[in-house]
Design a protein around this motif. Structure first.
Motif, mmCIF file in Angstrom:
data_model
loop_
_atom_site.group_PDB
_atom_site.id
_atom_site.type_symbol
_atom_site.label_atom_id
_atom_site.label_comp_id
_atom_site.label_asym_id
_atom_site.label_seq_id
_atom_site.Cartn_x
_atom_site.Cartn_y
_atom_site.Cartn_z
ATOM 1 N N LEU A 111 0.825 -1.206 0.000
ATOM 2 C CA LEU A 111 0.000 0.000 0.000
ATOM 3 C C LEU A 111 0.857 1.254 0.000
ATOM 4 O O LEU A 111 0.595 2.204 -0.741
ATOM 5 C CB LEU A 111 -0.923 -0.022 1.222
ATOM 6 C CG LEU A 111 -1.601 1.304 1.593
ATOM 7 C CD1 LEU A 111 -2.672 1.644 0.559
ATOM 8 C CD2 LEU A 111 -2.201 1.247 2.984
ATOM 9 N N GLN A 112 1.902 1.253 0.826
ATOM 10 C CA GLN A 112 2.717 2.455 0.974
ATOM 11 C C GLN A 112 3.521 2.768 -0.281
ATOM 12 O O GLN A 112 3.924 3.914 -0.488
ATOM 13 C CB GLN A 112 3.653 2.294 2.179
ATOM 14 C CG GLN A 112 2.908 2.251 3.507
ATOM 15 C CD GLN A 112 3.619 1.415 4.545
ATOM 16 O OE1 GLN A 112 4.828 1.260 4.492
ATOM 17 N NE2 GLN A 112 2.863 0.868 5.488
ATOM 18 N N TYR A 113 3.761 1.769 -1.120
ATOM 19 C CA TYR A 113 4.530 1.997 -2.326
ATOM 20 C C TYR A 113 3.657 2.091 -3.578
ATOM 21 O O TYR A 113 3.860 2.964 -4.421
ATOM 22 C CB TYR A 113 5.564 0.874 -2.515
ATOM 23 C CG TYR A 113 6.627 0.882 -1.453
ATOM 24 C CD1 TYR A 113 7.522 1.946 -1.338
ATOM 25 C CD2 TYR A 113 6.742 -0.166 -0.546
ATOM 26 C CE1 TYR A 113 8.499 1.962 -0.358
ATOM 27 C CE2 TYR A 113 7.720 -0.165 0.438
ATOM 28 C CZ TYR A 113 8.591 0.904 0.533
ATOM 29 O OH TYR A 113 9.551 0.921 1.503
ATOM 30 N N LEU A 114 2.676 1.208 -3.700
ATOM 31 C CA LEU A 114 1.892 1.141 -4.937
ATOM 32 C C LEU A 114 0.749 2.132 -4.986
ATOM 33 O O LEU A 114 0.260 2.465 -6.067
ATOM 34 C CB LEU A 114 1.347 -0.275 -5.128
ATOM 35 C CG LEU A 114 2.391 -1.389 -5.240
ATOM 36 C CD1 LEU A 114 1.706 -2.725 -5.485
ATOM 37 C CD2 LEU A 114 3.400 -1.094 -6.342
ATOM 38 N N SER A 115 0.286 2.614 -3.815
ATOM 39 C CA SER A 115 -0.865 3.525 -3.829
ATOM 40 C C SER A 115 -0.514 4.880 -4.424
ATOM 41 O O SER A 115 -1.397 5.710 -4.633
ATOM 42 C CB SER A 115 -1.411 3.701 -2.410
ATOM 43 O OG SER A 115 -0.429 4.268 -1.553
ATOM 44 N N ARG A 116 0.760 5.116 -4.719
ATOM 45 C CA ARG A 116 1.147 6.334 -5.441
ATOM 46 C C ARG A 116 0.459 6.375 -6.798
ATOM 47 O O ARG A 116 0.230 7.450 -7.345
ATOM 48 C CB ARG A 116 2.663 6.368 -5.647
ATOM 49 C CG ARG A 116 3.475 6.650 -4.420
ATOM 50 C CD ARG A 116 4.962 6.429 -4.701
ATOM 51 N NE ARG A 116 5.397 7.141 -5.889
ATOM 52 C CZ ARG A 116 5.830 8.402 -5.911
ATOM 53 N NH1 ARG A 116 5.857 9.091 -4.791
ATOM 54 N NH2 ARG A 116 6.224 8.951 -7.036
ATOM 55 N N CYS A 117 0.180 5.183 -7.338
ATOM 56 C CA CYS A 117 -0.488 5.073 -8.636
ATOM 57 C C CYS A 117 -1.823 4.374 -8.398
ATOM 58 O O CYS A 117 -1.860 3.146 -8.220
ATOM 59 C CB CYS A 117 0.377 4.284 -9.609
ATOM 60 S SG CYS A 117 -0.393 4.022 -11.218
ATOM 61 N N PRO A 118 -2.935 5.093 -8.380
ATOM 62 C CA PRO A 118 -4.231 4.489 -8.045
ATOM 63 C C PRO A 118 -4.583 3.295 -8.924
ATOM 64 O O PRO A 118 -5.107 2.292 -8.423
ATOM 65 C CB PRO A 118 -5.211 5.652 -8.251
ATOM 66 C CG PRO A 118 -4.387 6.870 -8.033
ATOM 67 C CD PRO A 118 -3.039 6.550 -8.575
ATOM 68 N N ALA A 119 -4.316 3.368 -10.230
ATOM 69 C CA ALA A 119 -4.653 2.249 -11.111
ATOM 70 C C ALA A 119 -3.855 1.006 -10.740
ATOM 71 O O ALA A 119 -4.398 -0.109 -10.713
ATOM 72 C CB ALA A 119 -4.393 2.638 -12.564
ATOM 73 N N CYS A 120 -2.593 1.174 -10.465
ATOM 74 C CA CYS A 120 -1.742 0.054 -10.065
ATOM 75 C C CYS A 120 -2.278 -0.592 -8.791
ATOM 76 O O CYS A 120 -2.429 -1.815 -8.711
ATOM 77 C CB CYS A 120 -0.304 0.542 -9.873
ATOM 78 S SG CYS A 120 0.749 -0.602 -8.952
ATOM 79 N N LYS A 967 -1.768 8.419 4.830
ATOM 80 C CA LYS A 967 -3.033 7.899 4.310
ATOM 81 C C LYS A 967 -3.770 7.098 5.384
ATOM 82 O O LYS A 967 -3.151 6.321 6.124
ATOM 83 C CB LYS A 967 -2.775 7.004 3.093
ATOM 84 C CG LYS A 967 -2.382 7.749 1.835
ATOM 85 C CD LYS A 967 -2.072 6.786 0.711
ATOM 86 C CE LYS A 967 -1.687 7.553 -0.559
ATOM 87 N NZ LYS A 967 -1.297 6.642 -1.644
ATOM 88 N N PRO A 968 -5.098 7.210 5.460
ATOM 89 C CA PRO A 968 -5.845 6.463 6.478
ATOM 90 C C PRO A 968 -5.811 4.961 6.231
ATOM 91 O O PRO A 968 -5.975 4.174 7.169
ATOM 92 C CB PRO A 968 -7.264 7.029 6.353
ATOM 93 C CG PRO A 968 -7.342 7.599 4.974
ATOM 94 C CD PRO A 968 -5.973 8.094 4.660
ATOM 95 N N GLN A 969 -5.603 4.521 4.970
ATOM 96 C CA GLN A 969 -5.511 3.092 4.691
ATOM 97 C C GLN A 969 -4.241 2.490 5.266
ATOM 98 O O GLN A 969 -4.138 1.286 5.455
ATOM 99 C CB GLN A 969 -5.546 2.835 3.183
ATOM 100 C CG GLN A 969 -6.774 3.396 2.475
ATOM 101 C CD GLN A 969 -6.476 4.739 1.850
ATOM 102 O OE1 GLN A 969 -5.864 5.592 2.476
ATOM 103 N NE2 GLN A 969 -6.934 4.922 0.609
ATOM 104 N N SER A 970 -3.245 3.349 5.522
ATOM 105 C CA SER A 970 -1.944 2.886 6.005
ATOM 106 C C SER A 970 -1.950 2.786 7.524
ATOM 107 O O SER A 970 -2.682 3.500 8.216
ATOM 108 C CB SER A 970 -0.849 3.854 5.547
ATOM 109 O OG SER A 970 0.355 3.608 6.209
#
Length: 1230
Positions: A111-120, A967-970
């Protein structure tokens, strides 16, 4: 049973049809129902026992029933947060709330690395949501292995996951460019188990599902296919491209994380091709053509003039001479003054004022020698007392970087806000042993390993590394260890020192290095496999082997292979021929005690490695203090060489000043004491200059200390020889006393001395306008020293000369002046050197056939130098600053040969930028929603042109990391709801709550007060297994020497200003003879251009050191030129050739015996120096300065004057006639 249908059976048939329809519909319904039931079938539900592979994780419970609605609001919220695509109806899924919690915990790092790109991240979560919770789970997931949990439940131990290849490719493509800014690598390098360049869609998913990666509690076998396989339908949900917006409104990925969003790849500016003409270097061709054209024109003009002169002889004294008189000015001349121009009259009057002034002053000094000498001693003592306040600057930044330069200001800003760049202790280790070998893995081709990676040598290197970490030093009675000074980025949670070493792949442990899983046939896992895995995935916490060895270093960070290995090509790390071990040590801005501890430990480190002996290892090394230590050692070792050089010059001066008339009068005629006094005057002027500026608070540099005595000695000795030798050639007039004679002589020569000294002083002072501190400091000290030397020479030295002459006339021996010898014959003689110049050298140089050859040779030298001036290299090889026997030379050599990394570059946004607003954030960040021309995006674009910009990695921005962290997801940003204090992600406490709510606004970037509220928590957080984000920033900054960006401008500016100053001063002090000043400046410019030619031939680069020498060359060249030109301008001979011959005979001999021979002898000794920088920048450049100066001043300039010298000043001629008429010197003006 047989059924017969008759014609009358229509009604019965009609009665049976509805029944058949009902049966058909029932069967169809059963089929549909069975398909629906199969589609809603689960393979697990809930969690059961612990995983035997990963005991801290749970196995799922086997369950083959239909999906079950989530029982509580927490589960429904988690489903909405993690898998919004599964939210519909009553939320029937194949997972319970606990499984959703586990899923959330497991995806924290991705999450902390890939959420930079929402589609990814959407595609990534689709993969795991469908696996974990999909109500259609049994369509594409098949349980293949189970184990008992209790009497009623079994664990799912292994499953097969059928995934569409199209989905896998789309997920990979959306994530392949996503960056991990905090590590300067792509996110897949951290999540794929190998470098991102080796990652593919399939091996990425296989790695994530591999039970050996330490993160998956049970085996998941992915099967990739776009068609149904083994009765299973591969999961092929909808995916998003990284350039697409999501249904929830999330924007496309940024250019930094999605190359498709970047548009055209930037193209580096085309490299300009070499400037050529007909395939040859253009400057060479142009200068050759220009030189040939010059020769043709010049020799044509000379030949024509020679023919014309044979037919008609004229004199430049035409307006003066009567046609019936010989070439003499001994005529009445009553009409002559009226023929002189206003400028000539003004020049003569100014010249006469200087003559009268210096004559009176010289007479005064001889009449009151003690007063003058004592006053000089007192003033010198007062000025020199300032040396007690002397400070010497050795900091390269303060020497070469202007305080007002952008680089210097940015470095100071960085140091003040982040602290200076850490200190570096580094070893580069190779081996002479041929121990290379081939490793045969269980699958794939054989792999070659270099000798240095032999396990026996690795154990020896580990012993060395351990011994270094255990070193202790003493500082002010305290014991200093490496842990006291080293960089520990995760302290206080992890206080292990950062050691960038391959051995940190093995946790710096002999035991881990020896880990092995093998049987009698194969080696399955050992240090080879671990090395290969860690080199491709240095951030891995588990090498996926049964040993589960980590790759991360003991200090909590990765060791990237390009920092710990050297001598390999591409990514073939197994072929590395060198190991690099780096110990970063904390540095401090103004804490002398902490720096003192580091210095103390570094000294012990240097002594230990110097004395370390292992025949199997070749070690080159350097500590932060090494360069300064070696420079100091070099300076001390060169003291003897410098002293010998100056002793030779002093001895020559002392002996050469005397003019021995006969063997019997050698003791009386020698002037050893006067020579020593002259040398002391030169040194006193240097001491005064240093003292005065020390009073002011201007620090000295080593260049000032090394160069200025040489410069002032050159200028001072030249003036000393001119004064003494002019006296020795002079005859005292009738009824003229000694003080009058010396006054008259000083009136003749002092204007020339004043011309050269004042020209140099003004040139040096204007050179202080340079922005380069070393050049500015040198110019200030040199200008003042030269002028003080001139003042002492026309006062103190003149008084001493008067006393020495009285001693000689009293027939007293030199040094032992109290002894009086018997009376001998006193007389004057011209001296051998003067006679040689007058009778042989000057007439030869100025012969009609020699002069054109001289011009041709010197113009050829000038043409060559102009052709190569743009080919002189810029820079300073740091190896040149070290002694020949320095251990650092080996380190520099290996640094260039083996290392693959350069200096880190930091871009700092200064105070005043508003990060609390979206506009301010978008101007800096590089993630979703950031400006396309943001700071990070511009640097990223530049990194794509690494062959041009030299930026090797993507930029790392703390702001992007902060957005991911908050981010709240993190699980990164949490606080205790009871106290509001920060709660680290590794803490397990029910009172810890997320910083921001799981709402639409909560998922947005923090603005305003929220941004500042959580920022201190981020800055205090350290990365850990549950949160890979956190500040933990290092203050990394290499000193940037801006001199090489501006060295060409600085050189042109300093030399141009110096030449301009010389021209202006020469114009005034030569009696406003503009053309004479032009010739002086032109000749000096030729010397400077020829210096560039010599620099190219002798491989001398252009840098601050050579620039200082060029500025000094400009000053010394004045000594070679101005005296000759002035002697020419005051000469009363009848033609330019005769005037040039007289000037060369009288002044040339003094210049040659003074500055030329004095410096030549001293310079030759510098060739014996152990210092490379002395050999190159002092021996080579000083020798070139003296030889070129002498050649131009004593060969070219007289010839130039004979061709293009200024016409005689008619006012000066008449003034000379009037001044000497009726005396025995009248004949000298013919």
């Amino acid at each position: 049973m047989r059924v017969t249908l008759e014609k009358s059976s229509g009604v019965r048939g009609a009665m049976l049809l509805p029944g058949r329809k009902q049966l058909f519909c029932l069967l169809w319904t059963i089929i549909l129902l069975s398909q629906w039931v199969h589609g809603q079938h689960c393979i697990w539900y809930g969690e059961c026992g612990n995983s035997p592979k990963v005991p801290e994780k749970k196995l799922n419970c086997n369950y083959t029933g239909p999906p079950i609605p989530l029982p509580d609001q927490e589960g429904q919220d988690l489903l909405q947060e993690l898998c919004p695509g599964l939210v519909y109806g009553d939320n029937k899924v194949c997972c319970d709330t606990q499984q959703l919690k586990t899923l959330k915990n497991n995806i924290q790092i991705p999450l902390q690395y890939l959420s930079r790109c929402p589609a990814c991240f959407f595609n990534f979560m689709t993969l795991f949501c469908e696996l974990t919770c999909s109500p259609r789970q049994s369509d594409f997931v098949n349980s293949t292995q189970f184990s008992a949990f209790n009497k009623s439940k079994t664990n799912v131990d292994e499953v097969t996951y059928y995934i569409s290849q199209t989905f896998a490719n789309a997920m990979y493509n959306a994530c392949s460019d996503v960056q991990a800014p905090s590590t300067n690598v792509k996110a897949l390098s951290l999540l794929c188990g190998r470098d991102a360049s080796q990652c593919t869609p399939n091996n990425w998913i296989k790695y994530m599902f591999d039970i050996n990666n330490g993160q998956v509690p049970f085996a998941i076998d992915p099967i990739f296919s776009d068609v149904p396989t083994a009765g299973m339908t591969p999961m092929s949900n909808v995916t998003f491209n990284c350039t697409q917006s999501l249904d929830d409104g999330s924007r496309p990925c940024s250019c930094q994380d999605c190359s498709e969003a970047c548009g055209p790849t930037p193209v580096a500016p085309a490299v300009l091709p070499p400037w050529t003409i007909l395939g040859l270097d253009a400057m060479t061709v142009i200068m050759w053509c220009s030189y040939i054209a010059f020769l043709i024109i010049f020799f044509g003009v000379v030949l024509g003039a020679w023919c014309y002169r044979n037919r008609m002889v004229t004199s430049e004294y035409g307006p003066i001479l009567d046609s019936n008189q010989p070439h003499s000015i001994n005529s009445d001349g009553t009409d002559f003054v009226g023929d002189a121009t206003c400028c000539e009259t003004l020049g003569e009057r100014f010249e006469n004022c200087l003559r009268v002034l210096f004559s009176s002053w010289g007479s005064l000094c001889v009449r009151h020698p003690l007063t003058v000498i004592l006053t000089s001693v007192v003033l010198v003592s007062i000025c020199s007392a300032g040396l007690t306040y002397m400070r010497i600057t050795t900091n390269p930044v303060e020497l070469w970087s202007s305080p007002s330069s952008r680089a210097r200001q940015e470095k100071d800003y960085f140091d003040q806000h982040f602290g200076p760049f850490f200190r570096t202790e580094q070893l580069i280790i190779t081996t002479p042993v041929n121990a290379s070998f081939v490793f045969s893995p269980t699958s794939g081709p054989d792999i070659h390993f270099s000798s240095i990676l032999n396990i026996t040598l690795l154990h020896q290197v580990l012993d060395l590394q351990t011994a270094i970490t255990n070193l202790t030093a003493e500082y002010k009675g305290e014991t200093v260890t490496l842990k006291d000074i080293c960089l520990s980025p995760l302290a206080p949670y992890n206080d292990n020192c950062t050691i960038l070493s391959v051995l940190n792949y093995y946790q710096n442990s002999h035991e881990v290095l020896d880990h092995e899983i093998a049987d009698e046939f194969f080696v399955y896992f050992d240090y080879h496999t671990h090395f290969l895995y860690c080199a491709s995935s240095p951030t891995a916490l588990d090498d996926t082997s049964p040993l589960h060895d980590a790759c991360m270093g003991t200090f909590g960070g990765p060791v990237f292979p390009w920092l710990a290995l050297g001598g390999y090509e591409g990514t073939a790390y197994n072929n590395a021929t060198a190991l690099v071990i780096t110990f970063p040590v904390n540095n401090y801005l103004n804490d002398t005690d902490k720096i003192g501890k580091a210095l103390a430990w570094e000294k012990v480190f240097i002594d230990f490695v110097k004395n370390y002996d292992n025949p199997n290892l070749t070690i080159s090394f350097s500590a932060e203090r090494s360069i300064e230590d070696e420079i100091n050692r070099e300076s001390n070792s060169d003291v003897t060489t410098i002293v010998i050089s100056y002793v030779i010059m002093f001895v020559y001066i002392s002996l050469a000043l005397g003019q021995i008339n006969s063997f019997w009068t050698v003791l009386v005629d020698s002037k050893i004491s006067l020579g020593i006094a002259g040398i002391l005057i030169v040194l006193s002027s240097v001491a005064c200059s240093l003292g005065i500026f020390s009073y002011i608070g201007i620090p000295l540099t080593l260049i000032v200390i090394e160069v200025i005595p040489f410069l002032v000695l050159a200028v001072g000795v030249d003036n000393i020889f001119i004064i003494v030798q002019t006296y020795q050639r002079d005859e005292r007039m009738l009824e003229e006393e000694l003080h009058q004679q010396i006054g008259r002589i000083l009136g003749e020569v002092a204007p020339s001395m004043f011309l050269s000294s004042f020209s140099e002083t003004v040139a040096f002072f204007l050179g202080a306008l340079s922005s380069m501190p070393a050049v500015r400091t040198f110019s200030l000290f040199a200008g003042l020293a030269v002028f003080i030397d001139f003042l002492l020479q026309i006062s103190c030295f003149v008084s001493l000369l008067g006393l020495d002459i009285k001693r000689q006339e009293a027939n007293r021996p030199d040094i032992l002046c109290c002894v009086k010898l018997s009376e001998g014959q006193q007389g004057t003689s011209e001296g051998c050197l003067f006679r040689f110049f007058k009778k042989i050298y000057a007439p030869f140089i100025l012969k009609d056939w020699v002069r054109p050859l001289v011009v041709a040779v010197f113009v050829g030298m000038l043409s060559f130098s102009i052709a190569v001036v743009n080919k002189v290299e810029i820079g300073l090889d740091q190896r040149l600053s070290m002694p020949d026997d320095s251990y650092v030379l080996d380190y520099f050599g290996n640094l260039s040969e083996y290392l693959h990394t350069g200096a880190p570059v930091y871009f700092v946004v200064e105070d005043g930028h508003d990060y609390k607003t979206s506009e301010g954030q978008n101007a800096v960040c590089g993630g979703v929603g950031c400006n396309s021309n943001s700071l990070v995006q511009q640097i990223y674009t530049a990194s794509l042109l690494n062959n041009f910009t030299k930026i090797n990695n993507i930029p790392s921005s703390w702001l992007d990391d902060y957005f991911d962290w908050v981010k709240p997801q993190s699980s990164c940003c949490r606080y205790y709801n009871t106290t509001g204090a920060f709660c680290n992600a590794s803490v397990v406490d029910k009172t810890c709550v997320h910083c921001r709510p799981m709402t639409t606004s909560g998922k947005q970037r923090p603005n305003g007060t929220e941004f500042m509220r959580f920022l201190p928590m981020f800055l205090s957080d350290n990365p850990n297994i549950k949160c890979g984000k956190g500040s933990s920033m290092d203050s990394v900054f290499y000193v940037f020497y801006e001199q090489y960006l501006t060295i060409i401008y600085d050189t042109a500016f300093n030399l141009g200003v110096s030449l301009g100053a010389i021209f202006v001063v020469s114009t005034v002090l030569l009696g406003f003879e503009l053309w004479s000043a032009v010739l002086v400046s032109f000749t000096i410019a030729m010397i400077l251009v020829n210096m560039f030619g010599v620099m190219w031939l002798w491989n001398i680069s252009l840098n601050a050191v050579s620039l200082v020498n060029l500025v000094m060359c400009c000053g010394i060249s004045v000594e070679f030129c101005s005296h000759i030109v002035r002697a020419f301008s005051v000469s009363t001979r009848s033609s330019r050739v005769d005037r040039a011959e007289e000037a060369l005979a009288h002044m040339g001999s003094s210049v040659f015996s003074g500055i030329t021979l004095t410096k030549f002898g001293g310079i030759l000794i510098l060739a014996l120096s152990k210092s490379q920088i002395f050999q190159i920048f002092y021996f080579r450049m000083y020798l070139s300065i003296v030889l070129l100066g002498a050649a131009h001043g004593l060969i070219f300039l007289p010839v130039l004057l004979s061709y293009a010298g200024p016409s005689v000043n008619k006012a000066k001629v008449m003034a000379a006639r009037n001044r000497f008429v009726g005396t025995e010197r009248e004949q000298l003006i013919y």
